[in-house]
Design an enzyme around this catalytic site. Sequence first.
Site, PDB file in Angstrom:
ATOM      1  N   CYS A  11     -19.969  -5.883  -1.558  1.00 12.61           N
ATOM      2  CA  CYS A  11     -19.398  -7.104  -2.171  1.00 12.61           C
ATOM      3  C   CYS A  11     -18.667  -7.752  -2.437  1.00 12.61           C
ATOM      4  O   CYS A  11     -18.369  -8.274  -3.241  1.00 12.61           O
ATOM      5  CB  CYS A  11     -20.594  -7.233  -2.415  1.00 12.61           C
ATOM      6  SG  CYS A  11     -22.940  -7.310  -1.603  1.00 12.61           S
ATOM      7  N   ILE A  14     -13.709  -8.888   1.341  1.00  9.86           N
ATOM      8  CA  ILE A  14     -14.020  -8.820   3.522  1.00  9.86           C
ATOM      9  C   ILE A  14     -15.313  -8.870   3.326  1.00  9.86           C
ATOM     10  O   ILE A  14     -15.888  -9.320   4.531  1.00  9.86           O
ATOM     11  CB  ILE A  14     -13.366  -6.981   3.763  1.00  9.86           C
ATOM     12  CG1 ILE A  14     -13.175  -7.064   4.730  1.00  9.86           C
ATOM     13  CG2 ILE A  14     -14.774  -6.774   3.313  1.00  9.86           C
ATOM     14  CD1 ILE A  14     -11.970  -7.823   5.190  1.00  9.86           C
ATOM     15  N   ALA A  15     -16.112  -8.756   2.658  1.00 12.51           N
ATOM     16  CA  ALA A  15     -17.680  -8.639   2.896  1.00 12.51           C
ATOM     17  C   ALA A  15     -17.955 -10.551   2.463  1.00 12.51           C
ATOM     18  O   ALA A  15     -18.896 -11.342   3.512  1.00 12.51           O
ATOM     19  CB  ALA A  15     -18.619  -8.068   1.775  1.00 12.51           C
ATOM     20  N   ARG A  18     -15.707 -12.277   5.371  1.00 16.57           N
ATOM     21  CA  ARG A  18     -15.973 -12.598   6.472  1.00 16.57           C
ATOM     22  C   ARG A  18     -16.975 -11.979   6.849  1.00 16.57           C
ATOM     23  O   ARG A  18     -18.094 -12.338   8.127  1.00 16.57           O
ATOM     24  CB  ARG A  18     -14.933 -10.598   7.134  1.00 16.57           C
ATOM     25  CG  ARG A  18     -13.491 -11.063   7.166  1.00 16.57           C
ATOM     26  CD  ARG A  18     -12.638 -12.378   7.677  1.00 16.57           C
ATOM     27  NE  ARG A  18     -11.270 -11.432   7.483  1.00 16.57           N
ATOM     28  CZ  ARG A  18     -10.602 -12.462   7.010  1.00 16.57           C
ATOM     29  NH1 ARG A  18     -10.733 -13.443   6.095  1.00 16.57           N
ATOM     30  NH2 ARG A  18      -9.049 -12.630   6.882  1.00 16.57           N
ATOM     31  N   TYR A  57     -26.038   2.741  -2.484  1.00 16.69           N
ATOM     32  CA  TYR A  57     -26.339   2.709  -0.828  1.00 16.69           C
ATOM     33  C   TYR A  57     -27.845   3.777  -0.569  1.00 16.69           C
ATOM     34  O   TYR A  57     -27.849   3.108   0.453  1.00 16.69           O
ATOM     35  CB  TYR A  57     -25.102   2.644  -0.379  1.00 16.69           C
ATOM     36  CG  TYR A  57     -24.967   3.938  -0.272  1.00 16.69           C
ATOM     37  CD1 TYR A  57     -24.568   4.893   0.917  1.00 16.69           C
ATOM     38  CD2 TYR A  57     -23.252   4.965  -1.336  1.00 16.69           C
ATOM     39  CE1 TYR A  57     -24.648   6.762   1.327  1.00 16.69           C
ATOM     40  CE2 TYR A  57     -22.883   6.239  -0.829  1.00 16.69           C
ATOM     41  CZ  TYR A  57     -23.781   7.166   0.459  1.00 16.69           C
ATOM     42  OH  TYR A  57     -23.191   8.346   0.214  1.00 16.69           O
ATOM     43  N   HIS A  78     -15.389   5.753   2.831  1.00 18.87           N
ATOM     44  CA  HIS A  78     -16.122   4.685   4.375  1.00 18.87           C
ATOM     45  C   HIS A  78     -17.180   5.558   5.630  1.00 18.87           C
ATOM     46  O   HIS A  78     -17.469   5.694   6.580  1.00 18.87           O
ATOM     47  CB  HIS A  78     -14.666   4.510   5.418  1.00 18.87           C
ATOM     48  CG  HIS A  78     -13.742   2.904   5.418  1.00 18.87           C
ATOM     49  ND1 HIS A  78     -12.781   3.041   5.391  1.00 18.87           N
ATOM     50  CD2 HIS A  78     -14.578   2.105   4.493  1.00 18.87           C
ATOM     51  CE1 HIS A  78     -12.924   1.690   4.624  1.00 18.87           C
ATOM     52  NE2 HIS A  78     -13.368   1.544   3.892  1.00 18.87           N
ATOM     53  N   LYS A  96     -11.674  -0.940   8.044  1.00 14.19           N
ATOM     54  CA  LYS A  96     -10.438  -0.394   9.069  1.00 14.19           C
ATOM     55  C   LYS A  96      -9.862  -0.093   6.967  1.00 14.19           C
ATOM     56  O   LYS A  96     -10.088  -0.906   6.163  1.00 14.19           O
ATOM     57  CB  LYS A  96      -9.350  -1.135   9.726  1.00 14.19           C
ATOM     58  CG  LYS A  96      -9.530  -2.394   8.989  1.00 14.19           C
ATOM     59  CD  LYS A  96      -8.032  -2.175   8.099  1.00 14.19           C
ATOM     60  CE  LYS A  96      -8.309  -3.509   7.562  1.00 14.19           C
ATOM     61  NZ  LYS A  96      -7.090  -3.892   6.230  1.00 14.19           N
ATOM     62  N   ARG A 166      -5.737  -7.344  -9.522  1.00 13.85           N
ATOM     63  CA  ARG A 166      -4.815  -6.422  -9.814  1.00 13.85           C
ATOM     64  C   ARG A 166      -5.238  -5.234 -10.115  1.00 13.85           C
ATOM     65  O   ARG A 166      -4.948  -3.827  -9.848  1.00 13.85           O
ATOM     66  CB  ARG A 166      -3.780  -6.721 -10.676  1.00 13.85           C
ATOM     67  CG  ARG A 166      -2.569  -5.387 -10.790  1.00 13.85           C
ATOM     68  CD  ARG A 166      -1.764  -5.254  -9.851  1.00 13.85           C
ATOM     69  NE  ARG A 166      -0.753  -4.609 -10.175  1.00 13.85           N
ATOM     70  CZ  ARG A 166      -0.897  -3.383  -9.504  1.00 13.85           C
ATOM     71  NH1 ARG A 166      -2.213  -2.912  -9.781  1.00 13.85           N
ATOM     72  NH2 ARG A 166      -0.388  -2.321  -9.853  1.00 13.85           N
ATOM     73  N   ASP A 183      -3.971  -0.270   4.800  1.00 14.31           N
ATOM     74  CA  ASP A 183      -4.420  -1.939   4.916  1.00 14.31           C
ATOM     75  C   ASP A 183      -3.858  -2.507   6.031  1.00 14.31           C
ATOM     76  O   ASP A 183      -4.401  -3.302   6.353  1.00 14.31           O
ATOM     77  CB  ASP A 183      -4.101  -2.518   3.156  1.00 14.31           C
ATOM     78  CG  ASP A 183      -4.543  -3.898   2.779  1.00 14.31           C
ATOM     79  OD1 ASP A 183      -5.316  -4.292   3.582  1.00 14.31           O
ATOM     80  OD2 ASP A 183      -3.963  -5.038   2.515  1.00 14.31           O
TER      81      ASP A 183
END
Length: 341
Positions: A11, A14-15, A18, A57, A78, A96, A166, A183
């Site tokens: 979370c 990016i979650a 996007r 998870y 990933h 990615k 940071r 990245d």
Amino acid sequence: MEKLKVGVIGCGSIAKYRHLPEYAANPNVEIVAVCDAVEERAKATAEQYGAEAFTDYEQLLNSIETDVISVCLPNYLHAPVSIAALRAGNHVLCEKPMATSHEEALAMIEAAKENGKILMIGHNQRFVASHQKVKKMLEEGEFGKVYSFRTTFSHGGPEGWSIDGRNSWFFDKEKAFIGALGDLGVHKADLIRYLLGEVKEVGAFVETSAKQNTEVDDNAVCIVKMENGTIGTLTASWSYVAGGDNSTVIYTEKAVVRLEDDPTYSLIIHYKNGETVRYQLDKIQTNEDGGQTASHVIDHFVDAVQQNKTPLITGEEGMKSLDVILAALESNEKGQFIKME
């Protein structure tokens, strides 16, 4: 058609910017579960989207029914989490770079095949309007022979974007494995493959020059030779202290083609005969806009799952783009050009 049940694992930013808002905006899905190692974050996100919260998870995969899983985790997770989700019977959208090695990427592709599920990698550059338009023009021979290119993706670094600033995993080599090159650079490797075909050879300088107390790279410059003979540069940086750059310029027989190189016109074509054509297309997505522009990644993934069709960025495509970045790392280490297998 029944709504797809979605689980989002991780979370972070990016979650937050996007995946979750784009799933929420898609009428064909329902967010049923979210997971984050930080319990408060998982709970707050679950509350926001009316989902169930998990901090593990495996527990999510074993205890709640989902059709699709978004993997929005640090890079080193990933592959294991995507594979677990595929084996649990889910279609998977993974961020990615898809993995930290070629072997991991292969294992993900195998898991998708064995379980008859779709694996898609979140390379959003393929969905940018200017990129899609130029791909079509290149295919139609609009520009004649392509001579060279330069493509870059650079900004001030993840501390301005990541939810943990940071202290983010982005700076932890164990978790990230790779810095700006993985990245940002991997996006451009994917874009250049999408536009110009496969990469044949890579040479690179990969440095840590701007960030303190980290072993991951923050500046990379790659020289790339395509299978068709076109040569160009690919750069990725976390050290652009003012503004960012997400542009690509392609130098061809009949024109110089500028993509995402101008704040107003996302595509500018300067023809050899002196004519200039400017296109105002949908803007590229930036971190500065807080994800205001849709990435189209989620909608494309959902559509691929519902229609049972191959997505634009399969596991194989994600792996080929990752391989370019792995070759760049190897080149920097060995001080020589690396031929793609």
